[in-house]
Design a protein around this motif. Sequence first.
Motif, PDB file in Angstrom:
ATOM      1  N   SER A 596      -0.247   5.672   9.608  1.00  0.00           N
ATOM      2  CA  SER A 596      -1.396   6.546   9.810  1.00  0.00           C
ATOM      3  C   SER A 596      -1.021   7.740  10.672  1.00  0.00           C
ATOM      4  N   TYR A 597      -1.574   8.901  10.298  1.00  0.00           N
ATOM      5  CA  TYR A 597      -1.413  10.140  11.066  1.00  0.00           C
ATOM      6  C   TYR A 597      -2.790  10.534  11.569  1.00  0.00           C
ATOM      7  N   THR A 598      -2.923  10.691  12.888  1.00  0.00           N
ATOM      8  CA  THR A 598      -4.230  10.950  13.493  1.00  0.00           C
ATOM      9  C   THR A 598      -4.343  12.348  14.080  1.00  0.00           C
ATOM     10  N   GLY A 599      -3.344  13.200  13.844  1.00  0.00           N
ATOM     11  CA  GLY A 599      -3.391  14.547  14.381  1.00  0.00           C
ATOM     12  C   GLY A 599      -4.179  15.490  13.489  1.00  0.00           C
ATOM     13  N   SER A 600      -4.024  16.786  13.736  1.00  0.00           N
ATOM     14  CA  SER A 600      -4.785  17.793  13.000  1.00  0.00           C
ATOM     15  C   SER A 600      -3.899  18.795  12.286  1.00  0.00           C
ATOM     16  N   ASN A 601      -2.615  18.508  12.171  1.00  0.00           N
ATOM     17  CA  ASN A 601      -1.670  19.448  11.580  1.00  0.00           C
ATOM     18  C   ASN A 601      -1.457  19.121  10.105  1.00  0.00           C
ATOM     19  N   PHE A 624       7.451  -0.414  -1.094  1.00  0.00           N
ATOM     20  CA  PHE A 624       6.428  -0.129  -0.089  1.00  0.00           C
ATOM     21  C   PHE A 624       5.135  -0.777  -0.551  1.00  0.00           C
ATOM     22  N   LEU A 625       4.631  -1.722   0.249  1.00  0.00           N
ATOM     23  CA  LEU A 625       3.433  -2.484  -0.085  1.00  0.00           C
ATOM     24  C   LEU A 625       2.366  -2.330   0.985  1.00  0.00           C
ATOM     25  N   GLY A 626       2.534  -1.336   1.873  1.00  0.00           N
ATOM     26  CA  GLY A 626       1.590  -1.130   2.961  1.00  0.00           C
ATOM     27  C   GLY A 626       0.519  -0.126   2.581  1.00  0.00           C
ATOM     28  N   SER A 627       0.086   0.671   3.554  1.00  0.00           N
ATOM     29  CA  SER A 627      -0.947   1.670   3.326  1.00  0.00           C
ATOM     30  C   SER A 627      -0.561   2.962   4.027  1.00  0.00           C
ATOM     31  N   ILE A 628      -1.070   4.082   3.515  1.00  0.00           N
ATOM     32  CA  ILE A 628      -0.843   5.393   4.128  1.00  0.00           C
ATOM     33  C   ILE A 628      -2.188   6.063   4.305  1.00  0.00           C
ATOM     34  N   ASN A 629      -2.626   6.177   5.547  1.00  0.00           N
ATOM     35  CA  ASN A 629      -3.828   6.923   5.880  1.00  0.00           C
ATOM     36  C   ASN A 629      -3.366   8.195   6.562  1.00  0.00           C
ATOM     37  N   SER A 630      -3.208   9.261   5.805  1.00  0.00           N
ATOM     38  CA  SER A 630      -2.487  10.444   6.272  1.00  0.00           C
ATOM     39  C   SER A 630      -3.364  11.466   6.979  1.00  0.00           C
ATOM     40  N   GLY A 631      -4.675  11.239   7.069  1.00  0.00           N
ATOM     41  CA  GLY A 631      -5.526  12.192   7.768  1.00  0.00           C
ATOM     42  C   GLY A 631      -5.408  13.581   7.174  1.00  0.00           C
ATOM     43  N   THR A 632      -5.031  14.553   8.009  1.00  0.00           N
ATOM     44  CA  THR A 632      -4.896  15.938   7.545  1.00  0.00           C
ATOM     45  C   THR A 632      -3.510  16.256   7.007  1.00  0.00           C
ATOM     46  N   ALA A 633      -2.561  15.350   7.171  1.00  0.00           N
ATOM     47  CA  ALA A 633      -1.189  15.603   6.723  1.00  0.00           C
ATOM     48  C   ALA A 633      -1.160  15.742   5.202  1.00  0.00           C
TER      49      ALA A 633
END
Length: 905
Positions: A596-601, A624-633
Motif C-alpha cells: 500500500s502507498y499512502t502518500g499523495s505523489n 504475486f498473490l497479495g494485494s496492491i492498494n496504490s492510492g494516488t501512485a
Amino acid sequence: MKKLFLSVVALMAVISINAYDAVYIVGDSSPAGWSTDDGNLAKATMTKVSSDVFEWTGVLTKTSATGEGFKLLTEKNWNPAIHPSEAGLMLNEKGSDVVQLPYSGDPDTKWKISETAEYKLTVTFRTEDVLVELEKVGDVGVSIPQKDGVYQISTAEHLEIFANKLNEGIIAGNCSAVLTQDIDLSSIEKWPTIGTDAKKFVGTFDGQYHRIKGMNIDGSKKEQGFFGVAGAGAVIKNLIMDASCNIVSTGGGCLAALIGCCNNGGTITIENCGNEANVTGKGANNAAFLGCNYGATKIVFNNCYNTGKISGGNENGAFSGWCGGGATFNNCWNTGEVTEGETWARGTKSINNCYQTVGSDEGVTKVTAEQVASGELCFKLNGDQSSIKWWQSLTGTVDATPVFFPEGHSQVYANGVLKCDGTSAGGDLTYSNTSTSIIPPHTIHEGLFCEVCGSLRSDWKSWMTAESDGTFAISTAEQLYWFSLHVAEVNQAAKAKLTADVDYTAFKQGFIGTSQGKAFSGTFDGQEHTITIDIVNDGSVDRAGLFAYINAATIKNLVVTGSATSADMKCVGGLGGRSDGNGTLIENVIVKTAVSYTGSNSDATCGGFFANMESQVTLKNCAFLGSINSGTAEGNGGLVGWAGSGNGNEYINCLVAPSEYTKNGNSAELARNNPALTNCLYVDADDAKLASGEYCYTLNAGGDNWFQNIGADVTPVPFSSHGQVFSISDAGYSTAVFSKNVVAPANTVFTATVDGDVVKTAAVDADATVAAGTAVILAGEKSSFISLKPSTAAPATLGTNVLKGSATEDYEVANEGDIYILAKNDANEAVFAPAQVGTLKAGKAYIEKASVASGAPVLRIGGTTGIANTIAMPDTNEYYDLTGRRVNQLQQGIYIVNGKKVVVK
C-alpha cells in the motif's frame, strides 16, 4: 619560456578551409568543467586571432586518476568536438598534437594534463588537420600554509584564496583544510562561496570548533552559503556559523548559512556543526545548513544544532530546504523559528534522537526552553551515556545550550533512579555536572538486544557466525534483523538461508539493503520457508520493501507475506524496493504481501515484487498473490512497477493473481515498460483454474518448475516438495515419465505390457513409491488434472513394463511407426497409435515398435486388470473400488458391490 610543440609540425603549411566562430575548452581540467552554460564557457572560450587560429591563456588543472582531461568544442551542442589523436595523450608533456579531419566521433578521448599550471593553448585549423599546441607560461602558486597536505587557514585572506582557487580548479575539490582560529569575513563584500556546480567541494573541511563571522552572502545568486556546491564524499565538521553572518537573499534560491546546494549523488556528512545566524530568503529552499539537495545525494547530520531564524521565501526548513536524496539526523536539536516551510527539513528524513522547542515534526521530540537550560536536553542527546557527544556547564560560566566539544565545558549527569538507557526508572530526575547516580549495565544474555531498553549489544557484529561455506543460517526474527545490519555495515554480498518460518513483524524498518551504496548483492535462500513482514517506511529509505535495495543479488525459494507500506515520495514493493546492477535473479518466490502507498505523489510506484527495476533482472517461477492498494501512485505493476528501460529484463513462468489491485494511470498487469515476458499469467484470485491444477500445468509449459497438491493447495507453488501436476485428456488417460520419486494414488498409475493388439495395464499399488524415470499411463477424470506427491521412501518393485521415455530429454521420431504413442480414435477412445516423424516431448511415455509382435496399426487399451473403456454405471447398485472409495463410472476391473467382489470385463 620554451615552447613545447614539435618544430617539424610547426613548419607545415597552414591553409584553412574551416571557418569557425568560436572554440571552447571543456572537461575536468578546464575551468569551465563540462557545463556549456554561457557563464561557465566564458572562463574557457578561446580568442579568435585570425580566420583559422584561436588562442587561450589560463589555468588547466592536473587530470586526476579518474578524470577525463579536456577536449575542444566548435559548437555548444557537443558536436563536432575535437578529440586527441590517441587516448590518454599528455598534451603538456608532448607539447602539440595533430588531429586529422574529420575529428569528431568515437572514441571519445580527451587530452590529459600532468601538472596544474598556467598555459597558452593555440588551435590552428588547416586543410586536412588541426594543429593543437600547448605552452606552459607560468606556475600556479597558492599562498596558504600546508601541513601534511592539509591547508592551514588562519586569516580571511587565506580563506578567500582557498575558495577562489578551488572554484577555478587550481585547488582540487577533494582537498582537506582546517581552520586554526575564528575567521571574520566582514571585510569581503560578497563571499565567493567554496565550490561551484562545475568545481564542487568534495573534500574534508574541519573547523576545529572555530567560528565563521561576518560573512556577507551574494544574495542575487542561487546556491549561496559558506560552501556554494558540495558533492559526494564531502565532510564538513566542527564548525559554527556565527550570528554575525549576513545571509539575506535578494532573488536567488537555495540559500543556507553552510551549504547552498548538493546535486551529484553519494553521501555528504555534516558533523558537529552549529548555525546561529538568521537566514532570510526570497526564493525557495532556505535553511541553516543546506538550501537544496537535488538528485540522489544522501545527507547525514551528526550532532548539529540551529538557533537561527529561517524566514522569507518559501519551502524552508531549519536544517534543510529540499533534501531530495534523503537525510539522516542523529542527535540534533533546533530552537530556531521557521516560517514558510517545515520546522525540521523538507523531504525524506530519518530522525534519531533529535529535539526541538518549536514546531512539530514526526520523529522529533518536543522539549521546552527550561529543559534546554537545565541540562536535560544535553543529557538526552547523549542517549545511554556510553558515548558523550554533548557538554553543558550548569554552574560557573553557564552554557545556555549544549555544545559539541568538551574544552571549557562539563558533562551533564542525571540524578535519580535510572534505567540502563539513561531514562528514568521512576520518579523525577535532576541534572548537574556531578554524578550521584549509577546507570546499570544493559541486560543482554544470549539475545541481540537488551531485555530492558532494547539497545543493540555492543558486540553485535560477532553475534552470528557463518557456516563453513560462508552462509548464515537464520531461524528467528532477531537473526534476520542481525543479517540486515550485517549487510548494511559489514558485507553487502553476504549469504543467508532460512531454516524456519520467521515472523518479522516487530522489525518495521528492518530493511535488507538500506541504500544504493549498501544494496544487498548476495544470495538469500528461503528453503521454501515464509517470512511475515510489517514493513513501514518511516522515510529512512527511498524504496521500501523487505529487500529495500538489491544489486545483482539472488533471492530464491521464499514466501513473503504480511504488509509493506510507504508514503511521501517513496515507492514500495511486496518483496523489495529497487534493483540496481545487472544479473539479479529472483527465482521460485511467492509474494503474498499487502502493498500500500499512502502518500499523495502520483509519480510513486508500487509493485507486487519490486517498485523499480533499474537494471537487468530475471524473475523466474514467481507468483504475486497479495494485494496492491496504490492510492494516488500511478506507475504500478503486478510484478514490478517500473521495469527499467532497455535493461533486458526477463519474466519467465510467472503468475499474478492479486486479491486486490488498484490500477491507476500507467499501471500494468505484470510490469511497465514491456519487459520480455515468457509464459506469464495474470488471472483473478477466484479463478477456479488456480485450485484445479490447470494453471500449474500451464506455467510448467512442459517443464518441471511448478507444483501443487490439488485439493490442498489453492494455488500453484514453485516448490518441489509439493505434488507434480499432470493433465488427463478428454479420453481419460495420459502418459508420463516421472522426474522424481512419487507416491501412486489408487487406480491412477499403471504399467503396461502388449498382447497382440492390446495394451494390458497393471495398476501400481496405492501409496507405493514409483521411481524417478519410470514411464507410466495415468488415468483419471476426463479433462482434469491430478497431482502426485514426491516420495522419500524406497521405490516399489514393479512388474514387466514396456513403456519407455525420458523425463528430461525429447525423443526424435526418425521414421513413422518407430514408436506408438497415446492418442484418440474416432470414437474418442484412448489408444496407442504409430507416431509420425517429429519430436515427442520429454515427460511423455511411448511403446517401441519392437514390443508389438503383431504389427497392429492401433493398440487398444484393455485387460481385466487394466483400464479399458468406461462402462455406464448400473442404476440399481452402489459400486466401490478396492480402497472403499465410491465410483461414479465403471472401467474394467474389480469392484465391491453389496459387500461382494465383482469383476467388470
